[in-house]
Design a protein around this motif. Structure first.
Motif, mmCIF file in Angstrom:
data_model
loop_
_atom_site.group_PDB
_atom_site.id
_atom_site.type_symbol
_atom_site.label_atom_id
_atom_site.label_comp_id
_atom_site.label_asym_id
_atom_site.label_seq_id
_atom_site.Cartn_x
_atom_site.Cartn_y
_atom_site.Cartn_z
ATOM 1 N N THR A 111 1.881 6.228 -17.513
ATOM 2 C CA THR A 111 0.492 6.209 -17.955
ATOM 3 C C THR A 111 0.141 4.852 -18.560
ATOM 4 O O THR A 111 1.024 4.133 -19.024
ATOM 5 C CB THR A 111 0.237 7.335 -18.985
ATOM 6 O OG1 THR A 111 -1.144 7.387 -19.304
ATOM 7 C CG2 THR A 111 1.048 7.135 -20.242
ATOM 8 N N ALA A 112 -1.146 4.524 -18.542
ATOM 9 C CA ALA A 112 -1.623 3.306 -19.204
ATOM 10 C C ALA A 112 -1.437 3.477 -20.704
ATOM 11 O O ALA A 112 -1.500 4.590 -21.231
ATOM 12 C CB ALA A 112 -3.088 3.062 -18.868
ATOM 13 N N LEU A 113 -1.221 2.370 -21.394
ATOM 14 C CA LEU A 113 -0.880 2.419 -22.813
ATOM 15 C C LEU A 113 -1.695 1.389 -23.578
ATOM 16 O O LEU A 113 -1.862 0.267 -23.121
ATOM 17 C CB LEU A 113 0.617 2.107 -22.968
ATOM 18 C CG LEU A 113 1.162 1.903 -24.365
ATOM 19 C CD1 LEU A 113 1.193 3.227 -25.111
ATOM 20 C CD2 LEU A 113 2.554 1.320 -24.302
ATOM 21 N N VAL A 114 -2.198 1.797 -24.731
ATOM 22 C CA VAL A 114 -2.793 0.882 -25.704
ATOM 23 C C VAL A 114 -1.921 0.985 -26.944
ATOM 24 O O VAL A 114 -1.599 2.083 -27.395
ATOM 25 C CB VAL A 114 -4.248 1.276 -26.046
ATOM 26 C CG1 VAL A 114 -4.780 0.417 -27.180
ATOM 27 C CG2 VAL A 114 -5.126 1.164 -24.820
ATOM 28 N N ARG A 115 -1.519 -0.152 -27.485
ATOM 29 C CA ARG A 115 -0.624 -0.172 -28.645
ATOM 30 C C ARG A 115 -1.237 -1.066 -29.723
ATOM 31 O O ARG A 115 -1.541 -2.221 -29.474
ATOM 32 C CB ARG A 115 0.747 -0.688 -28.231
ATOM 33 C CG ARG A 115 1.762 -0.666 -29.339
ATOM 34 C CD ARG A 115 3.110 -1.041 -28.816
ATOM 35 N NE ARG A 115 3.288 -2.478 -28.927
ATOM 36 C CZ ARG A 115 4.411 -3.107 -28.625
ATOM 37 N NH1 ARG A 115 5.437 -2.441 -28.154
ATOM 38 N NH2 ARG A 115 4.506 -4.412 -28.766
ATOM 39 N N LEU A 116 -1.415 -0.501 -30.915
ATOM 40 C CA LEU A 116 -1.939 -1.241 -32.058
ATOM 41 C C LEU A 116 -0.867 -1.287 -33.129
ATOM 42 O O LEU A 116 -0.202 -0.283 -33.376
ATOM 43 C CB LEU A 116 -3.193 -0.551 -32.603
ATOM 44 C CG LEU A 116 -4.308 -0.338 -31.585
ATOM 45 C CD1 LEU A 116 -5.420 0.511 -32.184
ATOM 46 C CD2 LEU A 116 -4.848 -1.665 -31.096
ATOM 47 N N GLY A 117 -0.703 -2.440 -33.758
ATOM 48 C CA GLY A 117 0.354 -2.550 -34.760
ATOM 49 C C GLY A 117 -0.005 -3.485 -35.882
ATOM 50 O O GLY A 117 -0.942 -4.277 -35.787
ATOM 51 N N PHE A 118 0.721 -3.325 -36.983
ATOM 52 C CA PHE A 118 0.628 -4.271 -38.091
ATOM 53 C C PHE A 118 2.024 -4.435 -38.660
ATOM 54 O O PHE A 118 2.856 -3.535 -38.597
ATOM 55 C CB PHE A 118 -0.370 -3.818 -39.171
ATOM 56 C CG PHE A 118 0.065 -2.589 -39.918
ATOM 57 C CD1 PHE A 118 0.776 -2.700 -41.098
ATOM 58 C CD2 PHE A 118 -0.245 -1.333 -39.446
ATOM 59 C CE1 PHE A 118 1.196 -1.572 -41.783
ATOM 60 C CE2 PHE A 118 0.163 -0.192 -40.127
ATOM 61 C CZ PHE A 118 0.879 -0.318 -41.298
ATOM 62 N N ARG A 137 0.440 4.445 -30.743
ATOM 63 C CA ARG A 137 0.006 4.536 -29.361
ATOM 64 C C ARG A 137 -0.602 5.921 -29.154
ATOM 65 O O ARG A 137 0.117 6.919 -29.273
ATOM 66 C CB ARG A 137 1.191 4.402 -28.397
ATOM 67 C CG ARG A 137 1.983 3.131 -28.562
ATOM 68 C CD ARG A 137 3.466 3.469 -28.313
ATOM 69 N NE ARG A 137 4.321 2.343 -28.538
ATOM 70 C CZ ARG A 137 4.875 2.063 -29.718
ATOM 71 N NH1 ARG A 137 4.650 2.805 -30.768
ATOM 72 N NH2 ARG A 137 5.667 1.015 -29.851
ATOM 73 N N PRO A 138 -1.905 6.027 -28.835
ATOM 74 C CA PRO A 138 -2.437 7.340 -28.450
ATOM 75 C C PRO A 138 -1.831 7.729 -27.102
ATOM 76 O O PRO A 138 -1.602 6.866 -26.248
ATOM 77 C CB PRO A 138 -3.941 7.113 -28.357
ATOM 78 C CG PRO A 138 -4.135 5.637 -28.301
ATOM 79 C CD PRO A 138 -2.901 4.981 -28.843
ATOM 80 N N LEU A 139 -1.524 9.008 -26.927
ATOM 81 C CA LEU A 139 -0.905 9.480 -25.688
ATOM 82 C C LEU A 139 -1.833 10.445 -24.970
ATOM 83 O O LEU A 139 -2.627 11.138 -25.618
ATOM 84 C CB LEU A 139 0.420 10.191 -25.989
ATOM 85 C CG LEU A 139 1.546 9.351 -26.587
ATOM 86 C CD1 LEU A 139 2.742 10.242 -26.922
ATOM 87 C CD2 LEU A 139 1.956 8.245 -25.634
ATOM 88 N N PRO A 140 -1.745 10.547 -23.639
ATOM 89 C CA PRO A 140 -2.505 11.571 -22.923
ATOM 90 C C PRO A 140 -2.000 12.955 -23.336
ATOM 91 O O PRO A 140 -0.851 13.115 -23.767
ATOM 92 C CB PRO A 140 -2.222 11.275 -21.451
ATOM 93 C CG PRO A 140 -1.011 10.423 -21.431
ATOM 94 C CD PRO A 140 -0.923 9.733 -22.755
#
Length: 160
Positions: A111-118, A137-140
């Motif tokens: 699946t496509a992935l968006v990853r946000l981090g700090f 990472r939000p998941l389907p």
């Protein structure tokens, strides 16, 4: 005689300047822990990753990352991402934000992935830093609600 012993820890604690640079490369290994949440269960497992950053300006890096979760628990995944990292300050401690997109494979599903981090890195020397990073990472829905990882970082800075 005690003065030098008292001054040494203070000198270590005083932030010294360190500069990011155009053309600087940062290579990091990132062992850690992953938490995958789903409506009916929460999985905890080992996580690990590696990141490569390339300095575009003094505070912006292009980033590429590989990571995986497992082998504990039922949830195992592999991810590949690319994006940007923004340094918030450039002292001995460098807090940063990252936004990346890529692919995540778990079982037979990709699946496509968006990853946000700090995170933040602390310079031990001019080229070596340690730190930590938290990523979401939000998941389907078929994979769960989301995946959170918390990882330690050991980073090496190279001039290109």
């Amino acid at each position: 005689m005690r003065s030098p012993l008292l001054i040494c820890p203070l000198l270590f604690a005083i932030p010294s300047l360190a500069w990011g640079a155009e053309g600087e490369a940062v290579v990091a290994v990132e062992p850690g822990w992953a938490i995958q949440s789903a409506p009916e269960r929460t999985e905890h497992t080992f996580a690990a990753g590696a990141s490569l950053w390339l300095g575009l300006t003094d505070s912006v890096w292009a980033a590429a990352s590989l990571g995986f979760t497992g082998p504990g628990g039922d949830f195992r995944s592999v991810e590949a991402c690319g994006g940007l990292v923004l340094a918030l300050d450039v002292l001995r401690i460098i807090p940063f934000l990252e936004a990346q997109a890529g692919l995540l494979a778990s079982g037979e599903q990709t699946t496509a992935l968006v990853r946000l981090g700090f995170g933040a890195d602390y310079f031990l020397t001019e080229r070596l830093s340690v730190g930590a990073v938290a990523r979401y990472r939000p998941l389907p829905s078929e994979l769960g609600d989301g995946l959170v990882t918390v990882e330690a970082r050991l980073a090496f800075r190279l001039e290109l």
